[in-house]
Motif scaffolding. Structure first.
Motif, PDB file in Angstrom:
ATOM      1  N   THR A  13       0.854  -1.180   0.000  1.00 50.20           N
ATOM      2  CA  THR A  13       0.000   0.000   0.000  1.00 50.20           C
ATOM      3  C   THR A  13       0.894   1.236   0.000  1.00 50.20           C
ATOM      4  O   THR A  13       1.827   1.319   0.798  1.00 50.20           O
ATOM      5  CB  THR A  13      -0.909   0.030   1.239  1.00 50.20           C
TER       6      THR A  13
ATOM      7  N   LEU B  86       0.884   5.216   0.647  1.00 51.29           N
ATOM      8  CA  LEU B  86       0.131   6.284   1.285  1.00 51.29           C
ATOM      9  C   LEU B  86       0.757   7.633   0.946  1.00 51.29           C
ATOM     10  O   LEU B  86       1.981   7.781   0.997  1.00 51.29           O
ATOM     11  CB  LEU B  86       0.145   6.112   2.803  1.00 51.29           C
TER      12      LEU B  86
ATOM     13  N   ARG C 234      -2.670  -1.010  -3.284  1.00 49.83           N
ATOM     14  CA  ARG C 234      -3.649   0.020  -2.944  1.00 49.83           C
ATOM     15  C   ARG C 234      -2.925   1.348  -2.867  1.00 49.83           C
ATOM     16  O   ARG C 234      -1.776   1.414  -2.421  1.00 49.83           O
ATOM     17  CB  ARG C 234      -4.307  -0.305  -1.594  1.00 49.83           C
ATOM     18  N   ARG C 235      -3.602   2.387  -3.320  1.00 56.65           N
ATOM     19  CA  ARG C 235      -3.049   3.741  -3.262  1.00 56.65           C
ATOM     20  C   ARG C 235      -4.012   4.602  -2.460  1.00 56.65           C
ATOM     21  O   ARG C 235      -5.193   4.683  -2.804  1.00 56.65           O
ATOM     22  CB  ARG C 235      -2.835   4.300  -4.668  1.00 56.65           C
ATOM     23  N   VAL C 236      -3.479   5.246  -1.423  1.00 59.27           N
ATOM     24  CA  VAL C 236      -4.336   5.972  -0.491  1.00 59.27           C
ATOM     25  C   VAL C 236      -3.833   7.405  -0.332  1.00 59.27           C
ATOM     26  O   VAL C 236      -2.649   7.626  -0.061  1.00 59.27           O
ATOM     27  CB  VAL C 236      -4.362   5.281   0.894  1.00 59.27           C
TER      28      VAL C 236
ATOM     29  N   GLY D 254      -8.041   5.958  -9.117  1.00 61.38           N
ATOM     30  CA  GLY D 254      -7.294   4.847  -8.552  1.00 61.38           C
ATOM     31  C   GLY D 254      -6.837   5.041  -7.124  1.00 61.38           C
ATOM     32  O   GLY D 254      -6.146   4.177  -6.577  1.00 61.38           O
ATOM     33  N   PHE D 255      -7.242   6.151  -6.510  1.00 66.96           N
ATOM     34  CA  PHE D 255      -6.851   6.427  -5.128  1.00 66.96           C
ATOM     35  C   PHE D 255      -8.058   6.344  -4.198  1.00 66.96           C
ATOM     36  O   PHE D 255      -9.122   6.868  -4.514  1.00 66.96           O
ATOM     37  CB  PHE D 255      -6.226   7.828  -5.000  1.00 66.96           C
ATOM     38  N   ASP D 256      -7.858   5.701  -3.063  1.00 68.81           N
ATOM     39  CA  ASP D 256      -8.812   5.837  -1.965  1.00 68.81           C
ATOM     40  C   ASP D 256      -8.437   7.092  -1.194  1.00 68.81           C
ATOM     41  O   ASP D 256      -7.249   7.393  -1.028  1.00 68.81           O
ATOM     42  CB  ASP D 256      -8.748   4.629  -1.028  1.00 68.81           C
ATOM     43  N   VAL D 257      -9.430   7.814  -0.729  1.00 75.34           N
ATOM     44  CA  VAL D 257      -9.184   9.029   0.051  1.00 75.34           C
ATOM     45  C   VAL D 257      -9.694   8.807   1.474  1.00 75.34           C
ATOM     46  O   VAL D 257     -10.851   8.437   1.670  1.00 75.34           O
ATOM     47  CB  VAL D 257      -9.870  10.256  -0.575  1.00 75.34           C
ATOM     48  N   VAL D 258      -8.819   9.004   2.447  1.00 80.04           N
ATOM     49  CA  VAL D 258      -9.210   8.910   3.849  1.00 80.04           C
ATOM     50  C   VAL D 258      -8.812  10.210   4.536  1.00 80.04           C
ATOM     51  O   VAL D 258      -7.795  10.817   4.194  1.00 80.04           O
ATOM     52  CB  VAL D 258      -8.564   7.701   4.559  1.00 80.04           C
TER      53      VAL D 258
ATOM     54  N   CYS E 189      -3.545   0.278   7.685  1.00 78.19           N
ATOM     55  CA  CYS E 189      -3.010  -0.655   6.686  1.00 78.19           C
ATOM     56  C   CYS E 189      -2.898  -2.056   7.277  1.00 78.19           C
ATOM     57  O   CYS E 189      -2.421  -2.224   8.397  1.00 78.19           O
ATOM     58  CB  CYS E 189      -1.640  -0.190   6.202  1.00 78.19           C
TER      59      CYS E 189
END
Length: 205
Positions: free
Chosen positions: A3, A5, A51-53, A67-71, A89
């Motif tokens: 992952t 970040l 995974r790309r966050v 393609g990115f998750d945003v948190v 993670c």
């Protein structure tokens, strides 16, 4: 696979790159921050990852590629926010900031087969990258951030925990106008360099 970040602030005038003001206006500094973030996200998008966050303080904008998750970033000091990012993670993770637009996909291609951690020191004494085969928020909590010894303290924390650390190349963060010029010269075809050149051209009209 890992992952990746990216911890970042929404590039809004007056909230990002304040040390660039002066010589840049708050709006120009925010535009440079957006370009730096865009270059960083492009490098992450091209690097191998499961995974790309984007760990974001603020709201995503048109600069966010697919393609990115945003948190959201949690509250607290930077050490707490970085720790929380790793805490989300389940497997190996590599964390970087938004201040090194010269970063490349190759630099972000890590293999934890024979090491437990990756560490990328920044020229100003901080660090631009931290990778952990087994993310442990406790490795970051309490590390003094934004000091000339931050990187040394963080790396020593990894070693004291018995981790096998592999060092990444030293990179220069963009904090000042001199940093901006130096980093743009290292990646002259990126969005950051183009944005900096636009600002310089406008200043000489």
């Amino acid at each position: 696979m890992t992952t990746v970040l990216v911890i970042a602030k929404e590039p809004l005038p007056g909230r990002v790159k304040t040390r660039l003001t002066p010589p840049f206006t708050p709006a120009e500094a925010a535009a440079l921050a957006e370009a730096s973030l865009s270059d960083t996200l492009s490098a992450v998008a091209a690097a191998p990852a499961t995974r790309r966050v984007l760990v974001l303080d603020g709201t995503p904008g048109p600069w966010l590629p697919p393609g990115f998750d945003v948190v959201p970033q949690c509250a607290g000091g930077l050490d707490e926010r970085l720790a929380a990012a790793f805490g989300g993670c389940a497997g190996p993770a590599l964390l970087i900031g938004m201040d090194t637009p010269q970063v490349t996909p190759d630099l972000l291609t890590v293999d934890f087969t024979d090491c437990d951690a990756y560490f990328g020191r920044a020229e100003d004494g901080g660090f631009w990258a931290l990778g952990l085969a087994e993310p442990d928020p406790g490795l970051l909590l309490g590390v003094p951030m934004s000091t000339p010894s931050t990187g040394a303290v963080q790396r020593a924390r990894l070693v004291a925990a018995g981790l096998r650390v592999r060092d990444l190349p030293v990179l220069r963060d963009v904090d000042t106008a001199a940093d901006a010029d130096a980093v743009a010269a290292l990646a002259p075809h990126g969005r950051f360099a183009r944005r900096l050149a636009l600002g310089a051209a406008a200043a000489h009209r």
